[in-house]
Design a protein around this motif. Structure first.
Motif, PDB file in Angstrom:
ATOM      1  N   VAL A 161       0.827  -1.202   0.000  1.00 53.41           N
ATOM      2  CA  VAL A 161       0.000   0.000   0.000  1.00 53.41           C
ATOM      3  C   VAL A 161       0.864   1.257   0.000  1.00 53.41           C
ATOM      4  O   VAL A 161       0.350   2.362  -0.183  1.00 53.41           O
ATOM      5  CB  VAL A 161      -0.960  -0.043   1.211  1.00 53.41           C
ATOM      6  CG1 VAL A 161      -1.871   1.166   1.266  1.00 53.41           C
ATOM      7  CG2 VAL A 161      -1.808  -1.304   1.155  1.00 53.41           C
ATOM      8  N   SER A 162       2.162   1.109   0.166  1.00 56.45           N
ATOM      9  CA  SER A 162       3.060   2.276   0.139  1.00 56.45           C
ATOM     10  C   SER A 162       3.039   2.983  -1.203  1.00 56.45           C
ATOM     11  O   SER A 162       3.425   4.150  -1.293  1.00 56.45           O
ATOM     12  CB  SER A 162       4.487   1.847   0.474  1.00 56.45           C
ATOM     13  OG  SER A 162       4.955   0.886  -0.457  1.00 56.45           O
ATOM     14  N   ILE A 163       2.564   2.308  -2.263  1.00 54.74           N
ATOM     15  CA  ILE A 163       2.478   2.950  -3.586  1.00 54.74           C
ATOM     16  C   ILE A 163       1.217   3.794  -3.725  1.00 54.74           C
ATOM     17  O   ILE A 163       1.106   4.568  -4.681  1.00 54.74           O
ATOM     18  CB  ILE A 163       2.506   1.895  -4.707  1.00 54.74           C
ATOM     19  CG1 ILE A 163       1.247   1.019  -4.641  1.00 54.74           C
ATOM     20  CG2 ILE A 163       3.754   1.030  -4.613  1.00 54.74           C
ATOM     21  CD1 ILE A 163       1.093   0.089  -5.811  1.00 54.74           C
ATOM     22  N   VAL A 164       0.279   3.650  -2.794  1.00 55.99           N
ATOM     23  CA  VAL A 164      -0.985   4.387  -2.877  1.00 55.99           C
ATOM     24  C   VAL A 164      -0.766   5.816  -2.402  1.00 55.99           C
ATOM     25  O   VAL A 164      -0.154   6.032  -1.350  1.00 55.99           O
ATOM     26  CB  VAL A 164      -2.073   3.689  -2.029  1.00 55.99           C
ATOM     27  CG1 VAL A 164      -3.369   4.492  -2.041  1.00 55.99           C
ATOM     28  CG2 VAL A 164      -2.311   2.283  -2.544  1.00 55.99           C
ATOM     29  N   PRO A 165      -1.248   6.800  -3.124  1.00 57.25           N
ATOM     30  CA  PRO A 165      -1.056   8.194  -2.702  1.00 57.25           C
ATOM     31  C   PRO A 165      -1.728   8.490  -1.364  1.00 57.25           C
ATOM     32  O   PRO A 165      -2.812   7.985  -1.063  1.00 57.25           O
ATOM     33  CB  PRO A 165      -1.709   9.006  -3.833  1.00 57.25           C
ATOM     34  CG  PRO A 165      -1.752   8.074  -5.003  1.00 57.25           C
ATOM     35  CD  PRO A 165      -1.905   6.703  -4.432  1.00 57.25           C
ATOM     36  N   GLU A 166      -1.053   9.267  -0.546  1.00 58.46           N
ATOM     37  CA  GLU A 166      -1.565   9.781   0.725  1.00 58.46           C
ATOM     38  C   GLU A 166      -1.768   8.698   1.780  1.00 58.46           C
ATOM     39  O   GLU A 166      -2.426   8.942   2.795  1.00 58.46           O
ATOM     40  CB  GLU A 166      -2.871  10.551   0.523  1.00 58.46           C
ATOM     41  CG  GLU A 166      -2.733  11.760  -0.393  1.00 58.46           C
ATOM     42  CD  GLU A 166      -4.050  12.483  -0.567  1.00 58.46           C
ATOM     43  OE1 GLU A 166      -5.039  12.061   0.078  1.00 58.46           O
ATOM     44  OE2 GLU A 166      -4.110  13.451  -1.340  1.00 58.46           O
ATOM     45  N   VAL A 167      -1.227   7.517   1.569  1.00 61.44           N
ATOM     46  CA  VAL A 167      -1.262   6.473   2.595  1.00 61.44           C
ATOM     47  C   VAL A 167       0.180   6.216   3.014  1.00 61.44           C
ATOM     48  O   VAL A 167       0.880   5.382   2.447  1.00 61.44           O
ATOM     49  CB  VAL A 167      -1.931   5.182   2.090  1.00 61.44           C
ATOM     50  CG1 VAL A 167      -1.987   4.139   3.212  1.00 61.44           C
ATOM     51  CG2 VAL A 167      -3.332   5.471   1.585  1.00 61.44           C
ATOM     52  N   ASN A 168       0.639   6.984   3.977  1.00 64.97           N
ATOM     53  CA  ASN A 168       2.031   6.911   4.414  1.00 64.97           C
ATOM     54  C   ASN A 168       2.164   5.858   5.517  1.00 64.97           C
ATOM     55  O   ASN A 168       2.247   6.169   6.705  1.00 64.97           O
ATOM     56  CB  ASN A 168       2.510   8.273   4.916  1.00 64.97           C
ATOM     57  CG  ASN A 168       2.395   9.347   3.849  1.00 64.97           C
ATOM     58  OD1 ASN A 168       2.361   9.058   2.652  1.00 64.97           O
ATOM     59  ND2 ASN A 168       2.304  10.594   4.271  1.00 64.97           N
ATOM     60  N   GLU A 169       2.149   4.601   5.090  1.00 68.47           N
ATOM     61  CA  GLU A 169       2.252   3.522   6.076  1.00 68.47           C
ATOM     62  C   GLU A 169       3.719   3.264   6.419  1.00 68.47           C
ATOM     63  O   GLU A 169       4.606   4.014   6.029  1.00 68.47           O
ATOM     64  CB  GLU A 169       1.529   2.268   5.581  1.00 68.47           C
ATOM     65  CG  GLU A 169       1.896   1.820   4.198  1.00 68.47           C
ATOM     66  CD  GLU A 169       3.139   0.995   4.198  1.00 68.47           C
ATOM     67  OE1 GLU A 169       3.208   0.008   4.929  1.00 68.47           O
ATOM     68  OE2 GLU A 169       4.070   1.337   3.451  1.00 68.47           O
TER      69      GLU A 169
END
Length: 277
Positions: free
Chosen positions: A178-186
């Motif tokens: 999910v690190s590639i998803v924008p605005e999801v800084n996991e």
């Protein structure tokens, strides 16, 4: 000394990034818990449908399970984020765009993907319940919701927990994509940021490895506690308190008294040769 100085500098950089690392860790935990619970609901629904005798329920469930198990999680994320909104725009569907809440979109993608895998664990656990239990509920004229809630599902729940534990640990590690998803800084996203002032060994192979291991261990221990509780309620194992107790489990008095006469009889039984004499 150079290596110690280098590690000291790395830990100083970690201290400067501590707030962002903690925020990323919280985001990863939230993703794991929310998508895991939602995936469990999907797994139960699809598992019940896949185990149904009705072809109208079993057929669509098998199609959904095989489809979402067969596609890549990365492809599913891109499809939900960038392809699905094109249909909404084309057909003028008034629904919120996935780009407006990328965290929810990521959680849904994880839940769908791992829920499809969990559906097989639910279905196999339901079919592992002894046939006599199903026949007993039919003989008692129980309704379908009643027999599932009181008889069938509690037994299947104890059987499916180990498989669901493995899937939940995989979901925890799979949330890194999910690190590639924008605005999801996991957590993995913040580890990539930590790598710049340090190096990839310190950020990923040390901090990342240790953190994911601890999270997976906590998750596994929690699920094992649920498994012990579920089996104890069915009378198939010790309670959680007995497992955690440092004292050995006492032998039940009935078992000890029942074993004593058999042992005495076995030791005083005459031999066959003496009886013939």
């Amino acid at each position: 000394m150079d290596w110690l100085d280098e590690q000291r500098a790395n830990f100083e950089a970690l201290g400067n990034f501590s707030d962002r690392i903690l925020d990323g860790l919280i985001t990863t935990v939230q993703l794991t818990v929310i998508s895991g619970l939602l995936g469990f609901v999907i797994a139960v629904v699809l598992g019940l449908m896949a185990g149904s005798r009705s072809l109208w329920l079993r057929g669509p469930a098998r199609v959904l399970i095989e489809f979402f198990r067969g596609i890549s999680l990365l492809v599913l994320l891109f499809w939900l984020l960038y392809v699905l909104p094109l249909f909404w725009i084309k057909y003028d569907i008034t629904l919120p765009a996935p780009q407006d809440n990328t965290f929810a979109t990521a959680a849904i993608a994880l839940a769908i993907n791992y829920g499809a895998y969990g559906a097989e664990a639910v279905r196999s656990a339901l079919t592992s319940v002894p046939q006599g239990q199903w026949e007993a509920t039919t003989a008692l004229s129980m309704s379908w919701p009643h027999k599932m809630r009181r008889i069938i599902f509690p037994q299947a729940w104890a059987l499916m927990i180990p498989s669901l534990t493995n899937l939940w640990v995989h979901l925890l590690k799979g949330s890194a994509i999910v690190s590639i998803v924008p605005e999801v800084n996991e957590f993995t996203f913040e580890l990539d940021n930590l790598r710049r002032p340090t190096d990839i060994w310190f950020s990923h192979a040390f901090i990342g490895l240790a953190t994911y291991f601890v999270l997976a261990l906590i998750l596994t221990l929690g699920m094992q506690a649920l498994e012990a509780r579920a089996k104890h309620k069915l009378g198939r194992g010790p309670s959680l308190w007995e497992i955690l107790s440092p004292d050995p489990r006492p032998t039940p008095p009935d078992a000890a008294s029942a074993a004593l006469p058999r042992t005495k009889a076995a030791t005083t039984r005459p031999r066959a040769g003496k009886e013939t004499q």
